[in-house]
Every structure is written in structure tokens, then in C-alpha cells.
Design an enzyme around this catalytic site. Structure first.
Site, PDB file in Angstrom:
ATOM      1  N   GLU A   1      37.275  36.587  40.539  1.00 50.83           N
ATOM      2  CA  GLU A   1      35.817  36.446  40.618  1.00 50.83           C
ATOM      3  C   GLU A   1      35.240  35.801  39.367  1.00 50.83           C
ATOM      4  OE1 GLU A   1      34.569  40.492  41.616  1.00 50.83           O
ATOM      5  OE2 GLU A   1      34.886  40.074  43.747  1.00 50.83           O
TER       6      GLU A   1
ATOM      7  N   ASP B   1      38.899  45.423  49.765  1.00 48.10           N
ATOM      8  CA  ASP B   1      37.973  45.993  48.788  1.00 48.10           C
ATOM      9  C   ASP B   1      37.765  47.433  49.225  1.00 48.10           C
ATOM     10  OD1 ASP B   1      36.181  46.149  46.661  1.00 48.10           O
ATOM     11  OD2 ASP B   1      35.481  44.124  47.010  1.00 48.10           O
TER      12      ASP B   1
ATOM     13  N   GLU C   1      30.233  52.187  46.484  1.00 46.53           N
ATOM     14  CA  GLU C   1      29.680  50.841  46.697  1.00 46.53           C
ATOM     15  C   GLU C   1      29.500  50.490  48.175  1.00 46.53           C
ATOM     16  OE1 GLU C   1      31.889  47.709  44.811  1.00 46.53           O
ATOM     17  OE2 GLU C   1      30.668  46.143  45.727  1.00 46.53           O
TER      18      GLU C   1
HETATM   19  O1  GCW Z   1      33.994  44.803  45.232  1.00 40.39           O
HETATM   20  C1  GCW Z   1      33.808  44.060  44.098  1.00 40.39           C
HETATM   21  C2  GCW Z   1      32.476  44.443  43.530  1.00 40.39           C
HETATM   22  C3  GCW Z   1      32.272  43.835  42.171  1.00 40.39           C
HETATM   23  C4  GCW Z   1      33.429  44.280  41.261  1.00 40.39           C
HETATM   24  C5  GCW Z   1      34.737  43.832  41.898  1.00 40.39           C
HETATM   25  C6  GCW Z   1      35.951  44.289  41.101  1.00 40.39           C
HETATM   26  C7  GCW Z   1      33.445  44.701  38.908  1.00 40.39           C
HETATM   27  O2  GCW Z   1      31.465  44.045  44.410  1.00 40.39           O
HETATM   28  O3  GCW Z   1      31.044  44.278  41.668  1.00 40.39           O
HETATM   29  O4  GCW Z   1      33.301  43.787  39.957  1.00 40.39           O
HETATM   30  O5  GCW Z   1      34.844  44.370  43.189  1.00 40.39           O
HETATM   31  O6  GCW Z   1      36.562  45.264  41.491  1.00 40.39           O
HETATM   32  O7  GCW Z   1      36.299  43.664  40.100  1.00 40.39           O
END
Ligand code: GCW
Length: 678
Positions: free
Chosen positions: A285, A364, A392
Site C-alpha cells: 500500500e 483482510d 475495522e
Molecule cells: O485493511 C487495511 C487497512 C489499512 C491498514 C492495512 C494494513 C495500516 O484498511 O488502514 O493500514 O490494512 O494492515 O497495513
């Protein structure tokens, strides 16, 4: 009350129990003066007078004290052979509680073990257990029991739902460290032994955490956690040598870069001699990493590992690596595959002090995913599993979602990687591949809200995370019961009602959100509330592929992305086969027509309608249950949860109606029961 989470130490009202406790806990003799022993003593001095309504002194005369604590070396002459033997084959963190009517001894293989033992006693007392016949030896099943704070220096928390950071405010370290200390107490009470204190996304100013500018302050925080047996880690920016302006490259194979990290690490250890090490989110990311220099994750992490090695430091390298700039037109790229595809080929190349932190699930932290196939798939590499205590994707601490049952299910999953019995639980405990390091990490859910977790009931997830990583054999029910009694007292109706609410919460949340393992369908960015196509044509690789005929992601080997092949048999065949795949994961693995019949006997579309109507009604039920406790719980906590449940109902309604309407419009198939669809 509100500040103390599960360490309420309410007065014991049952007179028999109280009498028993008062008799044994007249004073405590503490043998030894280590800092964690001091913390144990301090905790007793807070808890016992409060619970027993009497003075409680410290003595240094073991012969005239009924209650004695100290590590097994300091206590050697007070421990008979059988007690010594019980601890002999146990690890450093093992404690022993032994008692009869006249004496209570808490000892352990180290000072921190004694602290854990004291917390165990206080837990038993909060549960009103008999403490006159104790013969308990416990050691944690997992070596690493870690929390990751996603706190930013400006005081915000990435995916934080409980206010602002307790560590930082406006690019400064919190001056008042009381809450950090309390947090350390809570964590040690459930056996957490490692913490990283800044977001894995390390922004510009946080990059300076590893410099003289901030190390003195971090040193102070490290010493608070040290007192409670918790090792401090920092998330680092892989491009630090460049960002800090010292070099023009961060290439891990460049000698100057290697030396830079060696010097840097040395400097950190001058401030914090027992510093845990680095947590690294690299090439993920948009975060920098070794790919920029055509190097791989082994090159990157090994370079840091070499710098940390002389100090016994660790590199905790995250495997949350995938293409976040995907073209939705490209049907061959599959985010679920990514971690395995990136890391599995590197097995055996990592240094001994590198630990890979593997996120679960493979996509995720969705409400329902299969277990990540990477966990256990690298026999020659240290691994930890990563969970998210922060909700989340599971209601953001507005909606109730007790996550322990989900984690239990993941831990119980038998990967078959080394034959039957190769469960995730045994893998992360280090019992299958016998690598040097292993364990569990999770994203924390706390902030500076008075109740720490936004929704008071979300405290159960933090409590349960610690308890479960210490002892995965505990059931979801046992953990819920423990937490409720310590938090809300002994009223049986409160206990039964909240337990029931917690145990059903995950299923309820799943019912009104994304169906059958397909995931997402959330509002982009914030990730709360429905937006069915919010991510459908995006770059994030999170699709459901719904059209007028059907829905789901084909991950089979014949016609799909081949993701199923990342599993060992029998899972490979089970997931690949439409007839065998479990209902709850159907749409994660297959694209099917709306009229496809599930094993439950319902069609997919009818299942969607039914679960969404049901989920909403179940939230109404939660509200009713909670309202029944209005006279049994203090106003503040009662109102806090009531308010959250009302917001949850709004959310559930929105999910129900958007999902049902969306799929009705797509499919044209009406609800068999003729309920309202818009
Ligand atoms: O699911 C995603 C989240 C991000 C997070 C990322 C991660 C810290 O939306 O906010 O960043 O995972 O785990 O690195």
C-alpha cells in the site's frame, strides 16, 4: 469504574468468600526487588484493600506471612521438591500458585512470571473462586503475544474507534503517562508481552522516532512497559536512510545502507537496552521497500536482521503485500493469492531473527474468510499470525462483534500441512515446524475514550485476545464469563444476558452484512456501512462480480484464479468443489447463479434475503436484552452500550435494505415470503 476495564476489584460481598480471602491475605511478603515484582506488589496493594475492605501490608518476613511471592530462585528454600519439579520443565514465563488454608505461595520461573501469577490470583478472586486449595501451574502456549498500535504522532489512530491516541497528541508524546501505565497493567494482566507503539504506516515525522530527537521519550515509554514484562517495538520506515536525509538510497544490499542501519540500531540500544526490534510494512500500500531496488523481502528483512542481531533484536516483517493498483478489468490477479505468492518461494532465506507476520484472512480482516494458506506453509521460516482486535470491518466498535469465536475457529483449522493435527493453533505455538520464534500479533482497539474501547463491550475482545493467546484451550464462553464477571460483577442475570449477546454477535453481524464469505461491500475508505459496488471497479482487488445471473469469485483451479491450490489436501479439493465447499465460504471460492441451492437447502438469493431480515431482527433482540439490564448496570456504561446498539440497528437496517434491494434488482427474483424490498 470506567477507566479500569476488567481490573475493577470490586468489594467481595459474599461473606464466606470474603472471610476466606481475608484470612489468607493479611499481608504479603515479597521476596526480591525486581521491577516486575514491584509491579506485582503495587497491583496487590491496589486490589486487595479494595476487594477485602481492610488494610493490607507488605512484610519481609516469610516465616510470619501467610502470603509469599517471589521467583523460584528467591523462594527456593520455601519450595519443596514437588513444587520445584512442576516448574522445572516449563518456560521462563511459567508461574505456580500453591495454597492451603494457612499459606499461599505465588512463584514462577522469572519475576514477570510472578506478576502473571499475581494477576491470575486476582482474577480468581474477582471470580470469587476458592483460593485455599490451589495447585496451578501455567505457562503461555504462545511465545509472542503481541499488540500493534496503529497510532500516529498527530494523535489520530488508523482504524481507531475509541478516540485519540494515549501515546501522542499533536506531534508530541503524551505528557501524562498515566494511561500508558494503566494500559500496560491491563495488558500484563492477560499476558501480553510485546507491543509496537506506532502505526505500521510510518509517515514523515514518525520516521524520526529512531533518532535522538525522539529516543529519549520512547525510552521512557519502554521503561513503563518493561515494568510489566512487555517489550517495546517500533514500526520503521524502510526508506529511513533516505527520508532522514543521510543517504540517497535504501537499497538493502548497499554497504552504506547496511552500515547506516547498524549504527542506527546501536544508537537505539543505547537508549533501550532490551528494545524488541522493528515492525516493517514494506512494499505494501505505497510504503517503501526493497522492490524499488529490485531486491526481495528476504534481502530487505535480512539487512535489518543483521543490524539487530548483536542485540537479540527481531525483525517483524509483515506479509500484507499485494497489488493495490489492480485493474479491475484484469480477472487473473487475485488479492487472496498475494501473500502466499510473494513469500512462499522465499522459505529458508530469512535470518533467524526475522519473523514473518501473516495477516488473517488472506484478503483482510473480513467478517468471514478462509484461513490464510501461508500460515504454516513456510516450514523453515519464523511466522506469527496477525489478527485485528480493532473492528475495522466488523462494526467499528459501534456494532457489537465478539471476535473470540472467529479467532478460535481460525486456530482450530487443521491445515494438514504436516498431516492431520497440523492446526493453526499448533503451528503458531511453534509445535509443528519448531522454528525459533512464533506466536500471535494483533492490531489493538484502544484509544483515549474514557472506557478505552468506544463500546464498553468491545473490551471483551482485548481481554479475550490476551487470554486466548496465553491459553488457546479456553473456550469463547469461558473467556466471556471471566470478562463479564470482572467487569460487571456477580449478578447472574447480567452475566447470562451479556454472555448470550457476546456469543451471538459475530453471527448476527455476518447475517446483515456481506453474504457467504464474499466480503467487502463496505463504504470505501471508512469501511463502515454498506456500499455494495463501492469497491467493485476499484484498484484494491476486492470484488464480488455480481451480475444479473449470479455472484461470487471463482478461485478454482479449472476456471478461476487457482487460489484453492495454495491449500493442502483435503482443503484444496473441498474448496475447489462446489459440492463440498462449506456454505459460509461459497462466494469466496465460487461464482454461482442466484438460484444455486446451498447445503442448507436454500437458494443463494433466498439465503441473502433471510439472513438480512434475520440479522436486523437479531439486533432488535440485542437491544431488548440490553434494556432488560437497565437496573443492574450503572448509568454510564448502560447508556454507552444502549447508544451503540441503537446505532447498530440503524446500520443493520441500511445493510439489510441495500443488500436486499440490490440483489432483488440484479436478479429479479422475489423474496419467497414477500417481505418489503425497496
Ligand atoms: O485493511 C487495511 C487497512 C489499512 C491498514 C492495512 C494494513 C495500516 O484498511 O488502514 O493500514 O490494512 O494492515 O497495513
Amino acid at each position: 469504574k470506567k477507566y479500569n476495564m476488567w481490573l475493577q476489584y470490586q468489594p467481595v460481598t459474599d461473606s464466606k468468600v470474603k472471610e476466606q480471602y481475608q484470612l489468607l491475605l493479611d499481608q504479603v511478603c515479597v521476596i526480591g526487588d525486581g521491577i516486575q515484582l514491584q509491579a506485582a506488589k503495587e497491583e496487590l496493594l491496589v486490589a486487595v484493600p479494595q476487594m477485602l475492605d481492610k488494610k493490607f501490608n507488605v512484610s519481609n518476613d516469610p516465616y510470619n506471612s501467610r502470603f509469599v511471592i517471589g521467583n523460584k530462585i528467591k523462594l527456593a528454600q520455601h519450595l519443596d521438591e514437588s513444587k520445584q519439579a512442576k516448574l522445572a520443565d516449563k518456560n521462563e514465563e511459567a508461574f505456580l500458585l500453591s495454597s492451603d488454608e494457612k499459606q499461599l505461595i505465588i512463584t514462577g520461573n522469572s519475576d514477570v512470571a510472578v506478576l502473571y501469577g499475581v494477576h491470575h490470583l486476582l482474577r480468581l478472586m474477582q471470580l470469587h473462586a476458592d483460593i485455599t486449595q490451589l495447585d496451578i501451574v501455567e505457562q503461555p502456549k504462545n511465545q509472542f503475544r503481541m499488540l500493534n498500535q496503529w497510532d500516529n504522532f498527530d494523535g489520530s489512530i488508523e482504524r481507531g474507534y475509541s478516540g485519540r491516541s494515549i501515546f501522542y497528541q499533536n506531534n508530541q508524546f503524551a505528557e501524562d503517562k498515566t494511561r500508558i501505565k494503566d494500559y500496560a497493567r491491563f495488558l500484563s494482566s492477560v499476558g501480553i508481552n510485546a507491543i509496537s507503539i506506532n502505526n505500521v504506516n510510518v509517515w514523515e515525522e514518525e520516521t524520526y522516532f529512531i533518532t535522538k530527537k525522539y529516543l529519549p521519550e520512547i525510552q521512557e515509554i519502554a521503561s513503563i512497559f518493561r515494568t510489566y514484562g512487555i517489550k517495546l517495538y517500533l514500526s520503521i520506515n524502510f526508506a529511513s536512510p533516505v527520508t532522514l536525509g543521510d543517504l540517497d538510497t535504501a537499497d538493502p544490499l548497499d554497504q552504506n545502507v547496511q552500515n547506516w542501519w547498524k549504527e542506527k540500531t546501536k544508537e537505539i540500544y543505547e537508549y533501550i537496552p532490551d528494545f524488541g526490534g522493528f515492525v516493517v510494512k514494506a512494499d505494501s500500500e505505497n510504503r517503501p521497500g526493497p522492490f524499488t531496488y529490485n531486491r526481495d523481502h528476504a534481502d530487505g528483512s535480512n539487512m535489518l536482521a543483521e543490524a539487530l542481531e548483536p542485540f537479540q533484536g527481531k525483525v517483524i516483517w509483515r506479509c500484507f503485500v499485494y497489488n493495490h493498483l489492480q485493474d479491475w478489468r484484469d480477472r487473473s490477479t487475485d488479492r487472496a493469492r498475494a501473500a502466499y505468492d510473494h513469500f512462499k518461494p522465499l522459505d529458508g532465506r530469512f535470518h533467524e531473527n526475522v519473523i514473518l507476520q501473516v495477516k488473517n484472512g488472506p484478503m483482510d480482516f473480513q467478517v468471514r474468510e478462509p484461513v490464510s494458506p501461508l500460515i504454516g506453509a513456510m516450514p523453515n521460516t519464523n511466522q506469527m499470525i496477525e489478527f485485528q482486535v480493532a473492528q475495522e470491518y466488523t462494526g467499528q466498535q459501534i456494532d457489537l462483534c465478539y471476535l473470540i469465536p472467529q479467532w478460535k475457529e481460525v486456530l482450530a483449522f487443521d491445515t494438514h500441512i504436516k498431516g492431520e493435527g497440523t492446526t493453526i493453533e499448533e503451528i503458531v505455538a511453534g509445535n509443528i515446524h519448531h522454528n525459533k520464534y512464533s506466536g500471535v500479533a494483533a492490531v489493538s482497539n484502544i484509544g483515549d475514550d474514557e472506557n478505552w474501547t468506544g463500546n464498553t463491550l468491545a473490551q471483551a475482545n482485548l481481554y479475550g485476545y490476551g487470554r486466548l493467546t496465553w491459553n488457546p484451550a479456553l473456550t469463547s464462553e469461558e473467556i466471556a464469563k471471566e470478562w463479564i464477571r470482572q467487569t460487571f460483577g456477580t449478578n447472574q442475570e447480567v452475566l447470562d444476558t451479556i454472555e448470550d449477546m457476546l456469543l451471538n454477535a459475530w453471527e448476527i453481524y455476518e447475517n446483515y452484512t456481506a453474504p457467504l464469505g464474499v466480503g467487502w461491500m463496505v463504504t470505501p475508505g471508512v469501511h463502515y456501512g454498506p456500499n455494495i459496488d463501492g469497491y467493485e471497479y476499484s484498484k484494491w482487488g476486492t470484488y464480488h462480480f455480481a451480475d444479473r445471473d449470479g455472484i461470487g469469485v471463482d478461485r478454482t483451479k479449472e476456471t478461476g484464479t487457482g487460489y484453492t491450490e495454495q491449500y493442502q489436501e483435503p482443503h484444496q479439493s473441498i474448496y475447489n468443489d462446489l459440492d463440498k465447499v462449506p456454505d459460509e465460504l461459497l462466494l469466496f471460492f465460487h461464482h454461482v447463479p442466484y438460484k444455486y441451492t446451498l447445503k442448507s437447502g436454500k437458494t443463494v438469493i433466498q439465503h441473502i434475503y433471510d439472513t438480512h431480515y434475520k440479522g436486523y431482527e437479531q439486533v432488535e433482540g440485542l437491544i431488548e436484552q440490553w434494556n432488560g439490564l437497565s437496573n443492574d448496570i450503572d448509568r454510564e456504561r448502560f447508556e454507552n452500550v444502549k447508544n451503540r446498539l441503537e446505532r447498530q440497528l440503524e446500520n443493520a437496517k441500511e445493510w439489510r435494505d441495500q443488500i436486499n434491494t440490490y440483489f432483488y434488482r440484479k436478479s429479479g427474483i422475489p423474496d419467497q415470503h414477500g417481505r418489503t424490498i425497496y
